[in-house]
Write an enzyme that holds these catalytic residues in place. Sequence first.
Site, mmCIF file in Angstrom:
data_model
loop_
_atom_site.group_PDB
_atom_site.id
_atom_site.type_symbol
_atom_site.label_atom_id
_atom_site.label_comp_id
_atom_site.label_asym_id
_atom_site.label_seq_id
_atom_site.Cartn_x
_atom_site.Cartn_y
_atom_site.Cartn_z
ATOM 1 N N ASP A 487 -0.482 -2.086 0.802
ATOM 2 C CA ASP A 487 -0.400 -3.498 1.009
ATOM 3 C C ASP A 487 0.551 -3.837 2.148
ATOM 4 O O ASP A 487 0.292 -4.862 2.892
ATOM 5 C CB ASP A 487 -0.178 -4.278 -0.135
ATOM 6 C CG ASP A 487 -1.347 -4.663 -1.038
ATOM 7 O OD1 ASP A 487 -2.339 -5.037 -0.491
ATOM 8 O OD2 ASP A 487 -1.168 -5.119 -2.004
HETATM 9 C C1 GLC Z 1 0.758 -2.912 -5.566
HETATM 10 C C2 GLC Z 1 -0.574 -3.613 -5.412
HETATM 11 C C3 GLC Z 1 -1.706 -2.630 -5.131
HETATM 12 C C4 GLC Z 1 -1.330 -1.839 -4.184
HETATM 13 C C5 GLC Z 1 0.147 -1.197 -4.097
HETATM 14 C C6 GLC Z 1 0.537 -0.543 -2.901
HETATM 15 O O1 GLC Z 1 1.046 -2.131 -6.524
HETATM 16 O O2 GLC Z 1 -0.959 -4.182 -6.756
HETATM 17 O O3 GLC Z 1 -2.831 -3.242 -4.940
HETATM 18 O O4 GLC Z 1 -2.175 -0.921 -3.623
HETATM 19 O O5 GLC Z 1 1.021 -2.338 -4.342
HETATM 20 O O6 GLC Z 1 1.115 -1.340 -1.838
HETATM 21 C C1 GLC Z 2 4.156 -6.756 -1.311
HETATM 22 C C2 GLC Z 2 4.431 -5.327 -2.358
HETATM 23 C C3 GLC Z 2 3.455 -4.787 -2.433
HETATM 24 C C4 GLC Z 2 2.449 -5.419 -2.988
HETATM 25 C C5 GLC Z 2 2.035 -6.869 -2.537
HETATM 26 C C6 GLC Z 2 1.285 -7.650 -2.930
HETATM 27 O O1 GLC Z 2 3.529 -6.292 -0.227
HETATM 28 O O2 GLC Z 2 5.257 -4.744 -1.597
HETATM 29 O O3 GLC Z 2 3.852 -3.766 -3.496
HETATM 30 O O4 GLC Z 2 1.179 -4.937 -3.389
HETATM 31 O O5 GLC Z 2 3.367 -7.448 -2.032
HETATM 32 O O6 GLC Z 2 0.711 -8.687 -2.125
#
Ligand code: GLC
Ligand code: GLC
Length: 815
Positions: A487
Site C-alpha cells: 500500500d
Molecule cells: C496492510 C494492508 C494490506 C497491505 C499491506 C502492505 O497489512 O492491510 O492490504 O497489503 O499492509 O502494505
Molecule cells: C498505511 C500502512 C499500511 C496499510 C495502509 C492502509 O499505508 O503502512 O500497512 O496497509 O496504511 O491504508
Amino acid sequence: MRYGHFDDTRREYVITRPDTPLPWINYLGTDAFFGIISNTAGGYSCYRDARLRRITRYRYNSVPPDSGGRYVYLRDNGSGQYWSPSWQPTQRKLDHYECRHGLSYTQIASAYLGVRAETLYFVPLDETLEIWRLRVSNERDTPADISVFSSVEFCLWDAQDDATNFQRNYSTGEVEVADGVIYHKTEYRERRDHVAYFACSEPLAGFDTQRAAFLGAYRGWDRPAAVERGESFNSIAHGWSPHGSHHVRLSLAPGETREVVFLLGYWENPRDQKFDPPGSGVINKALVRPVIDRWLQPATVAEGFDRLRESWTSLLSTLRVDTPDGDANRMANIWNPYQCVVTFEMSRSVSLFESGIGRGMGFRDSNQDLLGFVHMAPGRSRARILDLASTQLATGGAYHQFQPLTKRGNNDIGSGFNDDPLWLVLGVAAYLKETGDASILDEPVPYDNAEDSATALYVHLERSLRYTLDRLGPHGLPLIGRADWNDCLNLNCFSDTPGESFQTTVNKDGGGAESVFIAGLFILAAKDLAEIAERRGLAGDASSYRAAAEKMAGSIVEHAWDGAWFRRAYDYFGNAVGSSENEEGQIFVEPQGICVMSGIGVQNGMATRALDSVREHLATAHGIVLLRPAYTRYHVELGEISSYPPGYKENAGVFCHTNPWVMIAEAMVGRGDAAFDYYKRINPSAREEIAEIHRCEPYVYAQMIAGKEAPTHGEAKNSWLTGTAAWNLVAITQWILGIRAEFDGLRIDPVLPAEWPGFTATRRFRDATYEISVRNPAGVSGRVGHLLVGGESIAGTLVPLAPPGATVNVEAVIR
Ligand code: GLC
Ligand code: GLC
C-alpha cells in the site's frame, strides 16, 4: 521473559500477571456480535460493523492504556475496600491473577481479601449478546457481605460520530430501565430500530445509567463514586454519557460460591413493532425479553459455552498435524487457524491497532484471508466471495475496501490499487480446490452492487485478468496504479502536502509506473483461471490465459531480473526500483517471493539465486525485512514507503505477511531447512521467551516486527489483523508439510527439514478423511519418493478423491 504460558490441552493462553507489555487481547463472537477483550477486561463490542454499530465505548491511545471495558467491581462492605477482579481499572495488587484467553472466550480469575472471583466472557453461537458469568467465592472463614457493581459505557452507535460530534451527542443520549434491565436507546425514537441492553440475573440493589453519576465529578474508572460509597445513585441518563451499571449485594457464607450472570446484548425490533404502546416512544420489549430470560439462566449459559467449545473442536478438526516441532503443532492446530477465523471475520477493522472506524473489509485482504479459512468453513467462504465480487467494478477493477454492514464499496478510498482484482481469482480458486463446487462460477453477481449488471462469477474472474492486461506499461509489466500489495509503494502520487493520504490523493497523470509484484501475481491468477476454464470445457480460454502467463513471465525475466534478484518496480520515470542501481531500497522481498511462487526460474537456478539474495541481504533473527537498505530520506517518487522511519512498517520492517511467501518459495525449490527456519523465526509461540522484546501477544502473528535498521529491532506491532495469519498457515501446512487441496485430489508434497523423522496429519477433504503419515528414514530434505494410498503404491503425489465418508490411509516416504 514470559508473562504466562500455553495450555495446549485446553487450547488457552494463560497470562499470569496483568501488566503485560501491551494489553494482550482476544476476540469474542463468531458471527454478528463481536468484541475485543484484553487480559484485564478492556475492550468493546459491536454488532456486525465496528464503525456503524458500536455498542460500547473504548478509548484508543488512552492513558493509562486500555481504558473502557467490561468492568466488574467488588466491594467488601465490611471494610469498605473495593477492587477490580480483572486488575484494571483499580489496579489493586491482587493476591492471585490469571487470565485465560481461549477460542472466542476469555476467563479472568483472581483473589483479593479472601474473595475469589472468576469471570467468563463469551458470545453464544447464533445470538447477538455477550455473557459475563461471574462466580464469587468467599474463601474466608467468616461470612462476607460483598457488593458487585457492573459497568459498561455505551457508545452512541456510530463510533466516528461518537468520538467527535459532542455538540449534538451530549444531548441525544437516552435509556430506559425496566425490570432490572438497562436499555440504551439513543436515536431509537427516530430512525434507529435497535437498542442495546444490559441485564443481570440477580435482584438489583440499585443501578446507574449516567456515567457522571456513577463515577462522580472528576473521577476515573479507578474510583467510581457509587462503588466507593457502596450504593448506586439510580441515575437516569438524559444526554451526556449513557452508561450501564448494576449493583448486586451478596451475603456469602464461608466457602460459599455464588454465580451472577450479566448480559450485554443488541436487539433490533421490526419497524412497525418498535413501541409499546404503539407511538409511545417506549421500547417494545416483548420480543427481546424471552431472549434475556433464557440467557440469564445458568444452565443455558453452561450449555451455550459447551456448544461454543464444540464448534471450535469441529472447526479445528479439518486439519490436525503432529510434527516433531511443538511450536509448529501448537500454531498449526490451534492459534493460527483461530487467527485465520478472526481475520476472516474482522478483516482489518477491529484490533488494538485498528480503531474499527478507519478501515472496513479490504478487498485484497479478505481474499487472502480466505486462503487460511476456506477449509474450515466453505459455506461462509462462498458467501464472502459473492459479497466481495459484488463490489467489483465493471472495468474489472475493485473498491479497495467495503463496509461490512452495507457491503458497499467505500467511496472514500475508491479503487485503483491494481493488484486488487487478481486476488479474487486466488480466493475463488482456493474455494474451488477445497470444495469442488463449480456452481459458484455460474452465480449471477453484480458489479458495484448495481442489480441489473449481474454476470456469472466466472466473467468477473475474466475481467480481473483483463484489468491487468488492459493496463500494461512500457516493459510489458502491469501498471501499478495507486499501489499494489504494498500500500505504501505509491509511484504515481508525488505527495508534498502534509497529512494528505498517500493512497487517495490525485495521482499524477501520464506515468508508466509498473509493478513486478503484480506481474508475478498475475501469473498465479492466470494459471488458476486456466485450470478453472479447462474444467468448464473452455479449452480456448485456458490456453489464452496460459499464453498470457507465459508472456508475463517473459517480461519479468527480460526486464525485472537484476542479476541476483528480481526488481520491485519501475517508477513514473521508468527508473528501476529495488535494483543494485539504487542507493537505497536495492532489494525488496515481495518480488522474490511472488516470482518464485509463480514458477519463474525454478528450473534454471534464477529462483535459488533470488532466494540466496534474500538470505544474504534481508534475513534477520527476527524474520525477513521487506527491503534493504531502508530509505533514510523521503523519496517523493516512491511515496509512503519512504515516509516511515528506517526499519518500521513497509520501510524495511519485518513485514510478516511477506515471510511465508519466501517459505513457500524455498519449499518450491526443495529447501525444507530454509523454509522451516524462516517459519520458526516469526512463529509467535517460538518467540514467547522473548516477550519483553516482542511485546505483542505470543499466540498470534503481528503484522510487523521492527527491522534491523530500527532502534527497537524485534519489537512487534499491529498484532492480530494481518494477512500473515492466512499465509503462514498456508506455508506450514500446504508447502512445508505439503498437504494441499487441488482441483482433482489432495496433493501430498512435503518439503521438510532434513532432521525431521517425519510427521502425521489428519485432513478432512471433500467429505472424506485422510490419515497421512510421512516418513523421512534417510534424514534428508528431499521429496516424496514413494506414496501408498490405502496400501497401494501410486505414481506421483496426488491422492485421488475418495468417496464421501471414506477414511483413506496415505503413507509417504521422503527420499
Ligand atoms: C496492510 C494492508 C494490506 C497491505 C499491506 C502492505 O497489512 O492491510 O492490504 O497489503 O499492509 O502494505
Ligand atoms: C498505511 C500502512 C499500511 C496499510 C495502509 C492502509 O499505508 O503502512 O500497512 O496497509 O496504511 O491504508
